[in-house]
Design an enzyme around this catalytic site. Sequence first.
Site, mmCIF file in Angstrom:
data_model
loop_
_atom_site.group_PDB
_atom_site.id
_atom_site.type_symbol
_atom_site.label_atom_id
_atom_site.label_comp_id
_atom_site.label_asym_id
_atom_site.label_seq_id
_atom_site.Cartn_x
_atom_site.Cartn_y
_atom_site.Cartn_z
ATOM 1 N N GLN A 138 70.256 22.033 -32.267
ATOM 2 C CA GLN A 138 69.020 22.628 -32.941
ATOM 3 C C GLN A 138 69.352 24.154 -33.230
ATOM 4 O O GLN A 138 69.430 24.975 -32.488
ATOM 5 C CB GLN A 138 67.818 22.470 -32.279
ATOM 6 C CG GLN A 138 66.544 23.192 -32.977
ATOM 7 C CD GLN A 138 65.522 23.044 -31.709
ATOM 8 O OE1 GLN A 138 65.710 23.205 -30.638
ATOM 9 N NE2 GLN A 138 64.120 22.952 -32.331
ATOM 10 N N GLY A 139 69.712 24.527 -34.689
ATOM 11 C CA GLY A 139 69.799 25.964 -35.081
ATOM 12 C C GLY A 139 68.673 26.755 -35.368
ATOM 13 O O GLY A 139 68.478 26.821 -36.731
ATOM 14 N N TYR A 140 67.846 26.931 -34.493
ATOM 15 C CA TYR A 140 66.681 27.678 -34.845
ATOM 16 C C TYR A 140 66.690 29.225 -34.477
ATOM 17 O O TYR A 140 66.985 30.056 -35.409
ATOM 18 C CB TYR A 140 65.477 27.146 -34.041
ATOM 19 C CG TYR A 140 64.605 25.839 -34.742
ATOM 20 C CD1 TYR A 140 65.289 25.155 -35.361
ATOM 21 C CD2 TYR A 140 63.258 25.664 -34.664
ATOM 22 C CE1 TYR A 140 64.651 23.916 -36.120
ATOM 23 C CE2 TYR A 140 62.727 24.944 -35.360
ATOM 24 C CZ TYR A 140 63.160 23.923 -36.202
ATOM 25 O OH TYR A 140 62.511 23.071 -36.686
ATOM 26 N N SER A 141 66.715 29.478 -33.131
ATOM 27 C CA SER A 141 66.565 30.895 -32.664
ATOM 28 C C SER A 141 67.832 31.773 -33.015
ATOM 29 O O SER A 141 68.928 31.072 -33.432
ATOM 30 C CB SER A 141 66.560 30.848 -31.159
ATOM 31 O OG SER A 141 65.532 30.055 -30.637
ATOM 32 N N SER A 173 71.377 24.814 -27.644
ATOM 33 C CA SER A 173 71.744 23.895 -26.675
ATOM 34 C C SER A 173 72.817 23.000 -27.218
ATOM 35 O O SER A 173 72.811 22.385 -28.162
ATOM 36 C CB SER A 173 70.452 23.307 -26.115
ATOM 37 O OG SER A 173 69.526 23.780 -25.923
ATOM 38 N N GLU A 255 59.159 18.117 -30.507
ATOM 39 C CA GLU A 255 60.102 18.835 -29.499
ATOM 40 C C GLU A 255 59.423 19.002 -28.240
ATOM 41 O O GLU A 255 59.541 18.736 -27.331
ATOM 42 C CB GLU A 255 60.808 20.183 -30.051
ATOM 43 C CG GLU A 255 61.732 20.878 -28.864
ATOM 44 C CD GLU A 255 62.266 22.013 -29.173
ATOM 45 O OE1 GLU A 255 61.897 22.711 -30.191
ATOM 46 O OE2 GLU A 255 62.880 22.411 -28.452
ATOM 47 N N GLU A 391 53.734 31.721 -23.714
ATOM 48 C CA GLU A 391 52.580 32.565 -24.177
ATOM 49 C C GLU A 391 52.431 32.129 -25.682
ATOM 50 O O GLU A 391 51.597 32.063 -26.172
ATOM 51 C CB GLU A 391 53.164 34.101 -24.307
ATOM 52 C CG GLU A 391 53.160 34.797 -22.833
ATOM 53 C CD GLU A 391 54.436 34.330 -22.214
ATOM 54 O OE1 GLU A 391 55.380 33.659 -22.501
ATOM 55 O OE2 GLU A 391 54.246 34.345 -20.785
#
Length: 411
Positions: A138-141, A173, A255, A391
């Site tokens: 997963q290439g999000y952040s 990851s 997710e 949060e």
Amino acid sequence: MADFGGGDLEAFRAEVRAWLDANYPADLRDPAVRTDPEAIWGGRAFAGEARDPQIAWMRAMAAKGWTAPAWPAAYGGGGLSPDQVRVLEQEMAAGRHRAPLASFGVWMLGPVLLEYATEAQKREHLPPIVKGEIRWCQGYSEPGAGSDLAALATRCEDKGDHWLVNGGKIWTSFADKADWCFCLVRTDTARKHAGVSFVLIDMASPGVETRPIALISGESPFCETFFTDVKLPKDALVGPVNGGWEIAKRLLQYERQNISGGFGEAGGAGGVAGDLGQIAKAYAGEDATGRLADSDLRSRITRNRMDFACLRQTIGRIAAESRASNGPNAATSIIKYAAAAFAQERGELMVEAMGHQGLGWGGEGFATPEIVATRGWLRSKGNSIEGGTSEVNLNVISKRVLGLPDLTASR
Ligand SMILES: Cc1cc2nc3c(=O)[nH]c(=O)nc-3n(C[C@H](O)[C@H](O)[C@H](O)COP(=O)(O)OP(=O)(O)OC[C@H]3O[C@@H](n4cnc5c(N)ncnc54)[C@H](O)[C@@H]3O)c2cc1C
């Protein structure tokens, strides 16, 4: 136990039980038998490799579509009804069968492809996910885009006959082990959320590089990922150009649902499996009535167990709602938040129960479960960060579940 319906379902249950009995590899029946820890993730690394019993098990289940039992049979899935999926899960749990496949493709990508992809994209990508042939990451952040995910800057330019991607991701990851990456990119620099697109990148493409990052627990499951002039075919983009934000959020709901489902008696990623009360008794001793001698620890372990019982009920309720409607919704943030808190508390209690022995990093002075407890406790620190921080999930709950005023612009 609940009644799951009429005779058809009971016939199905008998069929499932018989099939599992006949097809579960004998080697896996012994809980002490360890397989290659990577085998459960499948992927190109295991192409042709059938000696590991976990791979044989994955392939047997995949042949029935039961690695993704609810997906349509047309894409390799099991085509089962929600009730049948539940029966399969119950029979696997009753027989203590190991999971056939761990897969970001099954948990996250596949459901959004079913919803948003073209027919050709579904036919290309879904069957290899079911069969465990392709492992996804997963290439999000990005360094400047975590909670504020829509601040992402990885560029994806339209070059006429292809897309050109430049930029970098972080905390990806298993990027170094994955075959493909589902990735958020910027296709419009003038608009924030409305300039994001969702693309699929083959990690073997020229210009893709990964660099592992070590975790506090000593593991190194995630990476920095770099894209330098990576060319993508035009059909690598899922959904409309600049329409990726909606897909990104939907995927996060899947997710969060899946992360929560993974926490249980094992306490989540890296935790020590087993009955915490019994483990604590072995270290802290029993009182005259056979209860755990340390009364404070006893009451906190009891509270943690009660939290787990409540969590399990809530996960079940949200899963039922999800099955009865259009998939998961913002309520998945409730269980993601609660599951992280539960797992972290369990990790703390495990270490505390073991006393000095619960703080072992390695070496002969510590038994394997003690080392696992220490490292699991450290790994649990990430539970309130991965899949959106606690949060941020509280923000989602306040806005999207409770309907409170929208004062932030986070994921
Ligand atoms: C084990 C693990 C695995 C991961 N795997 C992946 C992966 O495979 N792919 C991937 O793309 N990412 C992955 N991540 C990254 C993860 O999604 C991000 O770390 C997370 O979204 C937080 O982003 P950040 O680290 O940039 O922190 P920041 O966003 O900088 O947050 C820092 C702190 O500020 C708080 N904060 C930020 N904004 C708000 C707000 N609006 N309201 C209240 N508090 C706020 C946060 O809660 C946090 O405490 C993983 C992370 C972990 C720990």
